[in-house]
Write an enzyme that holds these catalytic residues in place. Structure first.
Site, PDB file in Angstrom:
ATOM      1  CG  ASP A 203      -1.695   1.223   1.444  1.00 50.28           C
ATOM      2  OD1 ASP A 203      -1.477   2.200   0.707  1.00 50.28           O
ATOM      3  OD2 ASP A 203      -2.549   1.233   2.352  1.00 50.28           O
ATOM      4  CE  LYS A 229      -4.180   8.864   0.848  1.00 51.33           C
ATOM      5  NZ  LYS A 229      -4.943   9.723   1.743  1.00 51.33           N
ATOM      6  CB  CYS A 369      -8.944   4.856   8.028  1.00 52.41           C
ATOM      7  SG  CYS A 369     -10.218   5.937   7.400  1.00 52.41           S
TER       8      CYS A 369
HETATM    9  N1  C6P Z   1      -5.514   7.899   4.198  1.00 51.70           N
HETATM   10  C1  C6P Z   1      -5.541   9.800   5.701  1.00 51.70           C
HETATM   11  O1  C6P Z   1      -5.960  10.886   6.063  1.00 51.70           O
HETATM   12  P1  C6P Z   1      -7.834   6.388  -0.726  1.00 51.70           P
HETATM   13  O2  C6P Z   1      -8.900   6.920   0.192  1.00 51.70           O
HETATM   14  O3  C6P Z   1      -8.285   5.152  -1.454  1.00 51.70           O
HETATM   15  O4  C6P Z   1      -7.243   7.420  -1.610  1.00 51.70           O
HETATM   16  O5  C6P Z   1      -6.599   5.952   0.231  1.00 51.70           O
HETATM   17  C2  C6P Z   1      -6.821   5.055   1.284  1.00 51.70           C
HETATM   18  C3  C6P Z   1      -5.576   4.872   2.086  1.00 51.70           C
HETATM   19  C4  C6P Z   1      -4.912   3.660   2.034  1.00 51.70           C
HETATM   20  N2  C6P Z   1      -3.770   3.460   2.697  1.00 51.70           N
HETATM   21  C5  C6P Z   1      -3.214   4.414   3.461  1.00 51.70           C
HETATM   22  C6  C6P Z   1      -1.917   4.139   4.169  1.00 51.70           C
HETATM   23  C7  C6P Z   1      -3.840   5.654   3.565  1.00 51.70           C
HETATM   24  O6  C6P Z   1      -3.270   6.610   4.321  1.00 51.70           O
HETATM   25  C8  C6P Z   1      -5.063   5.883   2.877  1.00 51.70           C
HETATM   26  C9  C6P Z   1      -5.794   7.190   3.032  1.00 51.70           C
HETATM   27  C10 C6P Z   1      -6.102   9.200   4.436  1.00 51.70           C
HETATM   28  O7  C6P Z   1      -4.692   9.170   6.336  1.00 51.70           O
HETATM   29  C11 C6P Z   1      -7.609   9.175   4.465  1.00 51.70           C
HETATM   30  S1  C6P Z   1      -8.244   8.148   5.752  1.00 51.70           S
END
Ligand code: C6P
Length: 413
Positions: A203, A229, A369
């Site tokens: 990830d 990001k 999360c």
């Molecule tokens: N973390 C944070 O504020 P998405 O939502 O699919 O673009 O990314 C999900 C995701 C997956 N893995 C990691 C390590 C992440 O940090 C995130 C997204 C954001 O930390 C939103 S919770």
């Protein structure tokens, strides 16, 4: 030539505003980064000049849109050093990329008795999809523990070696923790998994725009990331997979664009990447993602990494003497990426974020999360400051001053 970080700031129009009467200090780039003019221009240009559906028409616009979309795939392959563009599947983001593997690869390969190994520091997006895959297949989940009261010790590598038994079919882990700021030794983790024949999924949501991510140097089988990001748009991301694996995986969504042939009662599929991109794809955002990759590379990923780490170290020093602060993740002097999560003894994270907002500072507060990790650390939430190419030391000074005001208000020393 040294990067002029202050000048870079001016290329992000969203940052050039006041919030609550103060110049905005945006310290929430781990949630999403701001977008530079080059990316905004690319989106506008696509819709103004080339907008058409891809892989369907043979008129001029459709051919231009198709060329731009496939050039974006080729750019993404180069960005992570994939062997070929067919190894790049465009998704909505990291979450969808991981769900694709959990739905497709797991449905064909996971059975009762098998194990999916993840770690205690995973984001829900790299945890819940594996819970679902395990429930569906009868496989079980195992967790690599984190070490230390504040998870400052990173992953327990001795436990990892005990947990990596031949039953483990897939090991999924984050490159950088969105709560701890730890940078995991991803190449080493992949090498250990390979020894027991387990596939690996990285990830890369929190690493992709911040440091060099080279899938062949890492040696992973799958890797997932989000465009938003790394100065790209929302709604676009990438699943990287090794070609042989992808071509052996069944479709996960079906419809137009992913078939070779459809008859009344049966169909056949195209190879990767089309097999996994049913329906009209997110063309404009894929094209703008390529512009984001050019932008990141124009700054230089080594320079960004050094800048982020320097800001994180400066923040660790600046926040260390705030009364009642508990900082998670690597200790001062240990390597950490550009984010700092902390809990204050006397103020809840939501109060911290609200107070900081009054000072024009954007932080994130909550469980990020990472509920299982929070539970392990005896917390329900933290406040988090995350840094990127447009942030400066002066902004961290403003953060420290704001936090001191908050602690004073809530009755800390
Ligand atoms: N973390 C944070 O504020 P998405 O939502 O699919 O673009 O990314 C999900 C995701 C997956 N893995 C990691 C390590 C992440 O940090 C995130 C997204 C954001 O930390 C939103 S919770």
């Amino acid at each position: 030539m040294a990067t002029d970080w202050n000048r870079l700031h001016n290329q992000f129009p969203t940052l050039l505003q006041q919030v609550n009467g103060k110049p905005l200090v945006y310290l929430d780039s781990a949630a999403t980064t701001q977008k530079p003019l080059a990316v905004l221009d690319s989106l506008r240009k696509f819709y103004v000049d080339d907008n058409a559906n891809v892989h369907r028409g043979i008129h001029a616009l459709s051919m231009r849109a198709t060329d731009a979309y496939e050039a974006a795939r080729e750019r993404a392959a180069r960005f992570i050093n994939a062997a070929e563009p067919a190894e790049i599947i465009f998704t909505r983001g990291t979450t969808e990329a991981i769900n694709l593997v959990a739905a497709s690869w797991c449905s064909a390969n996971l059975k009762k008795g098998d194990v999916v190994l993840i770690t205690e520091m995973e984001h829900h997006s790299n945890l819940v999809p594996w819970q679902l895959a395990a429930w569906r297949s009868g496989a079980t989940l195992r967790y690599v523990p984190v070490l230390g009261d504040d998870a400052e010790g990173g992953l327990d590598m001795e436990a990892l070696d005990r947990l990596l038994t031949p039953e483990v079919k897939l090991f999924a882990f984050t490159h950088v923790s969105n709560t701890l700021g730890i940078v995991n030794p991803v190449a080493d983790l992949c090498a250990r998994a390979r020894k027991v024949g387990a596939l690996t999924l990285v990830d890369a949501a929190q690493s992709i725009g911040h440091m060099t991510v080279d899938v062949r140097a890492i040696g992973c089988d799958f890797l997932a990331f989000s465009g938003h990001k790394m100065v790209g748009p929302t709604g676009i991301g990438v699943l990287y997979g090794r070609r042989a694996l992808l071509d052996a995986m069944p479709p996960w969504q079906s419809g137009g664009g992913m078939i070779s042939m459809v008859d009344f009662f049966e169909s056949t599929w195209k190879p990767s990447p089309e097999r996994f991109e049913a329906g009209t794809p997110n063309v404009a955002d894929a094209v703008a993602l390529a512009a984001a990759m050019d932008f990141v590379d124009s700054v230089g990923r080594e320079a960004i990494d050094a800048h982020d780490r320097a800001l994180a170290a400066y923040a660790m020093d600046s926040l260390a003497d705030i009364p009642g602060i508990r900082i998670l993740g690597p200790r001062r002097g240990q390597a950490r990426s550009g984010l700092v999560s902390f809990a204050l003894k006397d103020a809840h994270a939501h109060d911290v974020v609200t107070f900081a907002d009054q000072d024009g500072i954007a932080l994130r507060g909550g469980h990020h999360c990472n509920q299982p990790l929070m539970k392990k650390l005896g917390l329900t939430s933290t406040s988090r400051a995350s840094f990127y190419i447009y942030n400066t030391r002066e902004e961290i000074d403003r953060l420290a001053a704001s936090l001191k005001r908050i602690v004073k208000f809530f009755g800390g020393e």
